[in-house]
Design a protein around this motif. Structure first.
Motif, PDB file in Angstrom:
ATOM      1  N   ARG A   1     -63.679  -6.432  55.929  1.00  0.00           N
ATOM      2  CA  ARG A   1     -63.986  -6.114  57.328  1.00  0.00           C
ATOM      3  C   ARG A   1     -65.110  -5.086  57.423  1.00  0.00           C
ATOM      4  NH1 ARG A   1     -57.998  -5.845  57.761  1.00  0.00           N
ATOM      5  NH2 ARG A   1     -58.104  -3.581  57.893  1.00  0.00           N
ATOM      6  N   GLY A   2     -65.678  -4.763  56.265  1.00  0.00           N
ATOM      7  CA  GLY A   2     -66.773  -3.793  56.254  1.00  0.00           C
ATOM      8  C   GLY A   2     -66.295  -2.360  56.380  1.00  0.00           C
ATOM      9  N   GLU A   3     -64.989  -2.151  56.170  1.00  0.00           N
ATOM     10  CA  GLU A   3     -64.441  -0.784  56.274  1.00  0.00           C
ATOM     11  C   GLU A   3     -64.272  -0.195  54.881  1.00  0.00           C
ATOM     12  OE1 GLU A   3     -61.586  -1.884  60.119  1.00  0.00           O
ATOM     13  OE2 GLU A   3     -60.691  -1.569  58.155  1.00  0.00           O
ATOM     14  N   SER A   4     -63.987   1.092  54.857  1.00  0.00           N
ATOM     15  CA  SER A   4     -63.659   1.734  53.592  1.00  0.00           C
ATOM     16  C   SER A   4     -62.282   1.250  53.136  1.00  0.00           C
ATOM     17  CB  SER A   4     -63.629   3.253  53.778  1.00  0.00           C
ATOM     18  OG  SER A   4     -62.992   3.839  52.671  1.00  0.00           O
ATOM     19  N   PRO A   5     -62.126   0.914  51.855  1.00  0.00           N
ATOM     20  CA  PRO A   5     -60.802   0.475  51.396  1.00  0.00           C
ATOM     21  C   PRO A   5     -59.756   1.594  51.456  1.00  0.00           C
ATOM     22  CG  PRO A   5     -62.308   0.730  49.534  1.00  0.00           C
ATOM     23  CD  PRO A   5     -63.124   0.896  50.782  1.00  0.00           C
ATOM     24  N   LEU A   6     -60.205   2.847  51.425  1.00  0.00           N
ATOM     25  CA  LEU A   6     -59.300   3.996  51.548  1.00  0.00           C
ATOM     26  C   LEU A   6     -59.328   4.470  52.991  1.00  0.00           C
ATOM     27  CD1 LEU A   6     -59.941   6.440  48.570  1.00  0.00           C
ATOM     28  CD2 LEU A   6     -57.698   5.661  49.325  1.00  0.00           C
ATOM     29  N   MET A   7     -58.148   4.561  53.604  1.00  0.00           N
ATOM     30  CA  MET A   7     -58.127   5.008  54.985  1.00  0.00           C
ATOM     31  C   MET A   7     -56.817   5.719  55.283  1.00  0.00           C
ATOM     32  SD  MET A   7     -59.056   2.793  58.369  1.00  0.00           S
ATOM     33  CE  MET A   7     -60.688   2.408  57.791  1.00  0.00           C
ATOM     34  N   PHE A   8     -56.893   6.731  56.152  1.00  0.00           N
ATOM     35  CA  PHE A   8     -55.673   7.407  56.585  1.00  0.00           C
ATOM     36  C   PHE A   8     -55.026   6.582  57.682  1.00  0.00           C
ATOM     37  CE2 PHE A   8     -53.108  10.365  59.037  1.00  0.00           C
ATOM     38  CZ  PHE A   8     -52.357  10.932  58.017  1.00  0.00           C
ATOM     39  N   GLU A   9     -53.762   6.234  57.501  1.00  0.00           N
ATOM     40  CA  GLU A   9     -53.028   5.422  58.484  1.00  0.00           C
ATOM     41  C   GLU A   9     -52.103   6.332  59.278  1.00  0.00           C
ATOM     42  OE1 GLU A   9     -51.206   1.689  57.183  1.00  0.00           O
ATOM     43  OE2 GLU A   9     -52.354   1.848  55.325  1.00  0.00           O
ATOM     44  N   SER A  10     -52.490   6.620  60.518  1.00  0.00           N
ATOM     45  CA  SER A  10     -51.783   7.645  61.290  1.00  0.00           C
ATOM     46  C   SER A  10     -50.413   7.179  61.797  1.00  0.00           C
ATOM     47  CB  SER A  10     -52.640   8.094  62.470  1.00  0.00           C
ATOM     48  OG  SER A  10     -52.939   6.980  63.277  1.00  0.00           O
ATOM     49  N   ASP A  11     -50.098   5.887  61.660  1.00  0.00           N
ATOM     50  CA  ASP A  11     -48.778   5.448  62.128  1.00  0.00           C
ATOM     51  C   ASP A  11     -47.820   5.195  60.966  1.00  0.00           C
ATOM     52  OD1 ASP A  11     -50.058   3.276  61.092  1.00  0.00           O
ATOM     53  OD2 ASP A  11     -49.683   1.942  62.807  1.00  0.00           O
ATOM     54  N   ARG A  12     -48.218   5.629  59.793  1.00  0.00           N
ATOM     55  CA  ARG A  12     -47.386   5.377  58.623  1.00  0.00           C
ATOM     56  C   ARG A  12     -46.740   6.700  58.206  1.00  0.00           C
ATOM     57  NH1 ARG A  12     -47.244   1.453  54.666  1.00  0.00           N
ATOM     58  NH2 ARG A  12     -46.635   2.259  52.632  1.00  0.00           N
ATOM     59  N   PRO A  13     -45.412   6.743  58.056  1.00  0.00           N
ATOM     60  CA  PRO A  13     -44.781   8.033  57.752  1.00  0.00           C
ATOM     61  C   PRO A  13     -45.183   8.583  56.391  1.00  0.00           C
ATOM     62  CG  PRO A  13     -43.172   6.248  57.677  1.00  0.00           C
ATOM     63  CD  PRO A  13     -44.435   5.651  58.201  1.00  0.00           C
ATOM     64  N   SER A  14     -45.025   9.871  56.253  1.00  0.00           N
ATOM     65  CA  SER A  14     -45.157  10.501  54.946  1.00  0.00           C
ATOM     66  C   SER A  14     -43.846  10.313  54.202  1.00  0.00           C
ATOM     67  CB  SER A  14     -45.399  12.009  55.115  1.00  0.00           C
ATOM     68  OG  SER A  14     -46.573  12.219  55.833  1.00  0.00           O
ATOM     69  N   ARG A  15     -43.927  10.089  52.909  1.00  0.00           N
ATOM     70  CA  ARG A  15     -42.710   9.959  52.094  1.00  0.00           C
ATOM     71  C   ARG A  15     -42.755  10.987  50.968  1.00  0.00           C
ATOM     72  NH1 ARG A  15     -42.704   5.398  49.144  1.00  0.00           N
ATOM     73  NH2 ARG A  15     -40.497   4.907  49.264  1.00  0.00           N
ATOM     74  N   PHE A  16     -41.636  11.685  50.822  1.00  0.00           N
ATOM     75  CA  PHE A  16     -41.521  12.685  49.761  1.00  0.00           C
ATOM     76  C   PHE A  16     -40.422  12.215  48.817  1.00  0.00           C
ATOM     77  CE2 PHE A  16     -43.360  14.695  53.410  1.00  0.00           C
ATOM     78  CZ  PHE A  16     -44.308  15.569  52.904  1.00  0.00           C
ATOM     79  N   GLY A  17     -40.772  12.029  47.558  1.00  0.00           N
ATOM     80  CA  GLY A  17     -39.823  11.501  46.579  1.00  0.00           C
ATOM     81  C   GLY A  17     -39.385  12.602  45.627  1.00  0.00           C
ATOM     82  N   ILE A  18     -38.082  12.772  45.488  1.00  0.00           N
ATOM     83  CA  ILE A  18     -37.541  13.832  44.631  1.00  0.00           C
ATOM     84  C   ILE A  18     -36.713  13.190  43.535  1.00  0.00           C
ATOM     85  CG2 ILE A  18     -36.059  15.893  44.555  1.00  0.00           C
ATOM     86  CD1 ILE A  18     -36.844  16.392  47.488  1.00  0.00           C
ATOM     87  N   LEU A  19     -37.037  13.504  42.289  1.00  0.00           N
ATOM     88  CA  LEU A  19     -36.265  12.956  41.166  1.00  0.00           C
ATOM     89  C   LEU A  19     -36.013  14.053  40.145  1.00  0.00           C
ATOM     90  CD1 LEU A  19     -38.446  10.766  38.764  1.00  0.00           C
ATOM     91  CD2 LEU A  19     -39.402  12.431  40.319  1.00  0.00           C
ATOM     92  N   PRO A  20     -34.943  13.911  39.349  1.00  0.00           N
ATOM     93  CA  PRO A  20     -34.711  14.903  38.301  1.00  0.00           C
ATOM     94  C   PRO A  20     -35.917  14.956  37.365  1.00  0.00           C
ATOM     95  CG  PRO A  20     -32.819  13.451  38.550  1.00  0.00           C
ATOM     96  CD  PRO A  20     -33.918  12.869  39.370  1.00  0.00           C
ATOM     97  N   ARG A  21     -36.187  16.124  36.808  1.00  0.00           N
ATOM     98  CA  ARG A  21     -37.369  16.304  35.970  1.00  0.00           C
ATOM     99  C   ARG A  21     -37.472  15.232  34.885  1.00  0.00           C
ATOM    100  NH1 ARG A  21     -38.986  22.074  33.527  1.00  0.00           N
ATOM    101  NH2 ARG A  21     -39.265  22.388  35.767  1.00  0.00           N
ATOM    102  N   HIS A  22     -36.338  14.887  34.282  1.00  0.00           N
ATOM    103  CA  HIS A  22     -36.381  13.868  33.231  1.00  0.00           C
ATOM    104  C   HIS A  22     -35.867  12.521  33.741  1.00  0.00           C
ATOM    105  CE1 HIS A  22     -37.676  16.610  30.034  1.00  0.00           C
ATOM    106  NE2 HIS A  22     -36.999  17.518  30.710  1.00  0.00           N
ATOM    107  N   GLY A  23     -35.918  12.345  35.069  1.00  0.00           N
ATOM    108  CA  GLY A  23     -35.458  11.090  35.655  1.00  0.00           C
ATOM    109  C   GLY A  23     -36.564  10.038  35.667  1.00  0.00           C
ATOM    110  N   ASP A  24     -36.249   8.915  36.345  1.00  0.00           N
ATOM    111  CA  ASP A  24     -37.231   7.839  36.445  1.00  0.00           C
ATOM    112  C   ASP A  24     -37.117   7.201  37.826  1.00  0.00           C
ATOM    113  OD1 ASP A  24     -35.001   6.189  36.383  1.00  0.00           O
ATOM    114  OD2 ASP A  24     -35.203   5.783  34.239  1.00  0.00           O
ATOM    115  N   ASN A  25     -37.711   6.009  37.973  1.00  0.00           N
ATOM    116  CA  ASN A  25     -37.747   5.387  39.288  1.00  0.00           C
ATOM    117  C   ASN A  25     -36.352   5.123  39.857  1.00  0.00           C
ATOM    118  OD1 ASN A  25     -39.475   4.186  41.394  1.00  0.00           O
ATOM    119  ND2 ASN A  25     -38.372   2.329  40.853  1.00  0.00           N
ATOM    120  N   SER A  26     -35.369   4.935  38.961  1.00  0.00           N
ATOM    121  CA  SER A  26     -34.018   4.633  39.451  1.00  0.00           C
ATOM    122  C   SER A  26     -33.342   5.878  40.025  1.00  0.00           C
ATOM    123  CB  SER A  26     -33.168   4.057  38.312  1.00  0.00           C
ATOM    124  OG  SER A  26     -32.942   5.058  37.332  1.00  0.00           O
ATOM    125  N   SER A  27     -33.857   7.045  39.719  1.00  0.00           N
ATOM    126  CA  SER A  27     -33.194   8.266  40.208  1.00  0.00           C
ATOM    127  C   SER A  27     -34.010   9.001  41.265  1.00  0.00           C
ATOM    128  CB  SER A  27     -32.877   9.193  39.030  1.00  0.00           C
ATOM    129  OG  SER A  27     -33.986   9.351  38.179  1.00  0.00           O
TER     130      SER A  27
END
Ligand SMILES: [Fe+2]
Length: 464
Positions: A238-264
């Motif tokens: 579309r001739g736009e920058s592939p990187l863009m800030f999406e103002s209607d998309r929530p921020s997500r904060f992911g917290i995992l144990p230091r030695h954890g993985d995606n399942s935790s």
């Protein structure tokens, strides 16, 4: 008559330094503290050649500016990080790569982008690394600042390496991540032992590729920020920058144990925002607390769907509380004064900290910083240090006083440039008395361009 339009990031004190110098017995105004012994090194962009295409501040080749302090004297040297890209362009005598504001170069025989190693530095397990979030770290010798070469943990490193790894001063471990905007898995998370072995790398699932500049650790957890600065290749059609800030998309904060993985990992949602830099995170009861400089959005890559929104691109100190037992998120603005390039006493990184430091944003369109704000996060009060009229600095690196027991017993170091006098200096402030004059101003006999992140390496660490 024609007037050339000068890119402001190639002009004034954003313009690159043209030579590498070594200078001893620097003039010091005030007095160097007797127990401040080590080397301050700061990284920043310094394009070796005139750019191909539009220049972005993030594009320049990494140059290190080091001030070695000891026995009441100070020595300065500046050196390029001699990356492979730097060497190839040196041989070619001109720029080979375009930058962030140009389309990627899939046909460039040397690779689609240049690892500039221009962003930050970390000292870990007896080694100084110059960092760039899109590629491998580069090992640097201290105090000479010679480039050894890419550092890959004995070829164990298979991912990119953030400019903001976190070292737990208590355990000696270093946590880092590498992200890929274009292909899943978009994120990998790694832990390095105190001895410098890359212990593990695990993939973390993200729904879409995002630009992820920083993260945080606590004593037991690691916290990722999946913020809506997204990469979607279809935008290019579309001739736009592939990187863009999406103002209607929530921020997500992911917290995992230091030695954890995606399942935790556990994800918490909050209002859309962008964060370049965190101050610290820590555990308090059932909560993980995060302190960071938050913006309502960002146009840093000239692309946002809410560029006109109030407080887009205005970073302000914020605190989030993520309740691990109820899932509740509380977000709180701590100040309305814009500030960025935050720092903390890294001896207490991941543990409860009372004080945070940040560079105060000067009015205007350029990223200039006219002072420091020291936040007392317990009482909500703050102290301000102003660099003075026409004088601008950057990130304040907190250096603890040897043997200190109080969190703020130490110094804050930053390069300051005087735009009126045309001089550069390393300013040493006492962190316990921010409103006082600097205890020492180390005059640098050449111009030190504005840059990004620095670190402090003690004499004992260098000797060790
Ligand atoms: Fe950064």
């Amino acid at each position: 008559m024609t007037t050339a339009v000068v890119n402001p990031y190639l002009d004034g004190n954003f313009a690159p330094a043209r030579s590498e110098i070594t200078a001893s017995n620097l003039v010091v105004l005030g007095e160097l503290p007797a127990d401040l012994c080590g080397v301050f090194v700061r990284n920043g962009p310094n394009p070796q050649f005139p750019p191909r295409g539009r220049y972005h501040w993030f594009d320049g080749d990494g140059m290190l500016h080091g001030v070695h302090i000891g026995n009441g004297t100070a020595q300065y040297r500046n050196r390029y990080v001699q990356t492979q890209g730097w060497k190839l362009e040196q041989e070619a005598g001109s720029a080979i790569w375009t930058g962030l504001l140009s389309p990627p170069q899939p046909d460039n025989p040397y690779g689609p982008s240049k690892n500039t190693a221009n962003t930050a530095l970390v000292w870990h397990s007896g080694r100084l690394l110059a960092l760039w979030e899109g590629g491998k770290p580069h090992e640097i010798k201290v105090p000479g600042l010679e480039t050894v070469g890419p550092y890959t943990y004995g070829n164990q490193l298979k991912t990119a390496f953030t400019a903001h790894p976190k070292v737990d001063a208590v355990t000696g471990e270093m946590m880092f991540f590498g992200y890929s905007i274009a292909q899943p898995p978009y994120l990998h998370y790694s832990v390095v032992s105190a001895q410098g072995e890359l212990l593990r790398t695990v993939p973390i699932d993200l729904p879409v590729g995002v630009m992820m500049h920083d993260f945080a650790i606590t004593e037991h957890y690691t916290l990722f920020m999946d913020l809506p600065l997204t990469f979607r290749p279809e935008r290019m059609q579309r001739g736009e920058s592939p990187l863009m800030f999406e103002s209607d998309r929530p921020s997500r904060f992911g917290i995992l144990p230091r030695h954890g993985d995606n399942s935790s990992i556990r994800w918490f949602e909050a209002a859309p925002c962008y964060v370049f830099h965190t101050v610290n995170a820590y555990e308090e009861g059932e909560e993980v607390v995060l302190i960071a400089c938050r913006m309502n959005g960002t146009t840093v890559l000239n692309a946002s769907d809410n560029a006109g929104e109030r407080n887009s691109d205005i970073p302000q100190m914020h605190r989030w509380r993520f309740n691990l037992s109820t899932g509740a998120v509380v977000e709180e603005q701590l100040d309305d004064i814009p500030s960025e390039f935050p720092s903390v006493n890294e001896q207490r990184l991941g543990r409860p900290t009372r004080y945070g430091y940040a560079a105060r944003t000067a009015p205007g369109s350029m990223p200039l910083f006219d002072g420091f704000i020291k936040y007392d996060l317990l009482t909500g009060s703050s102290q301000t240090h102003e660099f003075g009229s026409g004088r601008y600095g950057g990130e304040g690196v907190f250096v603890p006083r040897p043997g200190a027991t109080a969190e703020d017993d130490g110094w804050l170091l930053t390069f300051v440039h005087d735009e009126v006098e045309g001089t550069s200096e390393l300013v040493v402030l006492m962190a316990q008395d921010m409103t006082a004059e600097p205890v020492a101003r180390i005059m640098i006999p050449t111009r030190v361009p504005y840059g990004f992140h620095g670190t402090w390496i003690t004499q004992a660490q260098m000797a060790g």
